[in-house]
Write a protein that holds these residues in place. Structure first.
Motif, PDB file in Angstrom:
ATOM      1  N   UNK A 100     -11.364  46.127  10.578  1.00  0.00           N
ATOM      2  CA  UNK A 100     -11.072  46.861   9.471  1.00  0.00           C
ATOM      3  C   UNK A 100     -10.238  47.867   9.474  1.00  0.00           C
ATOM      4  N   UNK A 112      -8.466  64.991   7.643  1.00  0.00           N
ATOM      5  CA  UNK A 112      -7.785  63.668   6.977  1.00  0.00           C
ATOM      6  C   UNK A 112      -9.460  63.127   6.383  1.00  0.00           C
ATOM      7  N   UNK A 161      -5.197  54.614  15.460  1.00  0.00           N
ATOM      8  CA  UNK A 161      -4.543  55.211  14.358  1.00  0.00           C
ATOM      9  C   UNK A 161      -2.702  54.052  14.273  1.00  0.00           C
ATOM     10  N   UNK A 188     -12.538  51.329  19.062  1.00  0.00           N
ATOM     11  CA  UNK A 188     -12.814  52.309  18.246  1.00  0.00           C
ATOM     12  C   UNK A 188     -11.834  52.428  17.550  1.00  0.00           C
ATOM     13  N   UNK A 189     -12.254  53.194  16.734  1.00  0.00           N
ATOM     14  CA  UNK A 189     -10.867  53.402  15.559  1.00  0.00           C
ATOM     15  C   UNK A 189      -9.573  53.720  16.096  1.00  0.00           C
ATOM     16  N   UNK A 195       1.285  57.166  10.043  1.00  0.00           N
ATOM     17  CA  UNK A 195       1.132  58.058   9.177  1.00  0.00           C
ATOM     18  C   UNK A 195       2.263  58.035   8.017  1.00  0.00           C
ATOM     19  N   UNK A 209      -9.772  49.352  13.039  1.00  0.00           N
ATOM     20  CA  UNK A 209     -10.995  49.660  13.399  1.00  0.00           C
ATOM     21  C   UNK A 209     -11.318  47.854  14.036  1.00  0.00           C
ATOM     22  N   UNK A 245       6.104  58.772   8.561  1.00  0.00           N
ATOM     23  CA  UNK A 245       6.310  59.537   9.495  1.00  0.00           C
ATOM     24  C   UNK A 245       6.108  59.206  11.212  1.00  0.00           C
ATOM     25  N   UNK A 246       5.653  58.620  11.825  1.00  0.00           N
ATOM     26  CA  UNK A 246       4.754  57.769  13.329  1.00  0.00           C
ATOM     27  C   UNK A 246       3.622  56.984  12.873  1.00  0.00           C
ATOM     28  N   UNK A 289      -9.003  51.630   7.610  1.00  0.00           N
ATOM     29  CA  UNK A 289      -9.184  52.595   6.806  1.00  0.00           C
ATOM     30  C   UNK A 289      -8.119  53.126   6.869  1.00  0.00           C
ATOM     31  N   UNK A 339     -11.786  59.520   4.999  1.00  0.00           N
ATOM     32  CA  UNK A 339     -11.198  58.263   5.165  1.00  0.00           C
ATOM     33  C   UNK A 339     -11.145  57.311   3.379  1.00  0.00           C
ATOM     34  N   UNK A 343      -5.761  54.066   9.495  1.00  0.00           N
ATOM     35  CA  UNK A 343      -6.325  53.200  11.040  1.00  0.00           C
ATOM     36  C   UNK A 343      -6.686  51.771  10.593  1.00  0.00           C
TER      37      UNK A 343
END
Lengths: 116, 113
Positions: free
Chosen positions: B89, B102, B45, B42-43, B48, B37, B55-56, B91, B104, B35
């Motif tokens: 940032x 999940x 995605x 906002x954080x 994955x 930020x 996956x995504x 993550x 972090x 992820x």
């Protein structure tokens, strides 16, 4: 699409007083909701989650959250705030990706300031 | 308590340079995520990863980004040619199962000049 909203950019509370950090959600289907906290120069620390069951969820550091389906809310609470609770709090909802895995959708965050 | 770790904590790079951000997920976790930020936002995605494949991925995760699990413990995010707007940032997160919580890491603050 799933989303969460945190209507307050900042919440100020006196030490020892109860605190509430608000979160509302918009989901299709059953919501899976989370609260994370971010201290300065630290990562996102998991506080608690709601999957199903009791509407009052207890988590780390004395925090709890109340799930309210009729109001589509998941507010974070603590009976007695500590100065050390001052941090950035994020509400998140789990969203299923097309692959079948999950990603989290985060709110904009609420800065909690606990005053001594 | 096991936790996700990330290195470096801070990285400064010149626009156009390649960067690799490293993560060590929780040891028995099987699903991995990145992820980001952007400051004041906002954080979001990014991607994955499971079973050695993506996956995504979000629309942010374009051809300049790649992920890899080069060995049994590390999970990396590579940005091939950094842009100013990649400053953020980043993550890393991991989960035990596809539906597990999940967890972090502390993040890597990337600054592109």
């Amino acid at each position: 699409a799933q989303s969460v909203a945190q209507p307050e950019d900042q919440v100020n509370v006196a030490e020892g007083n109860p605190l509430t950090v608000k979160c509302t959600y918009s989901v299709s289907g059953n919501p899976y909701l989370f609260w994370y906290v971010q201290y300065p120069n630290r990562g996102l620390q998991f506080l608690l989650k709601y999957i199903t069951g009791d509407n009052l969820v207890k988590g780390s550091y004395g925090f709890e959250a109340e799930f309210n389906k009729s109001q589509t809310s998941f507010h974070l609470k603590k009976p007695s705030a500590l100065v050390s609770d001052s941090a950035l709090y994020f509400c998140a909802v789990r969203d299923m990706a097309t692959s079948g895995t999950y990603k989290y959708i985060f709110g904009t965050g609420t800065r909690l300031k606990v005053l001594a | 308590e096991p936790e996700v770790t990330q290195t470096p904590s801070h990285q400064v790079t010149q626009m156009g340079q390649e960067v690799i951000l490293r993560c060590v997920p929780i040891s028995n976790h099987l699903y991995f995520y990145w992820y980001r930020q952007i400051l004041g936002q906002k954080v979001e995605f990014l991607v994955s990863f499971y079973n050695n494949e993506i996956s995504e991925k979000s629309e942010i995760f374009d051809d300049q980004f790649s992920v890899e699990r080069p060995d049994g413990s590390n999970f990396t995010l590579k940005i091939r040619s950094t842009k100013l707007e990649d400053s953020a940032m980043y993550f890393c997160a991991s989960s035990l199962s596809w539906e597990g919580t999940q967890y972090f890491g502390p993040g890597t603050r990337l600054l592109v000049l």
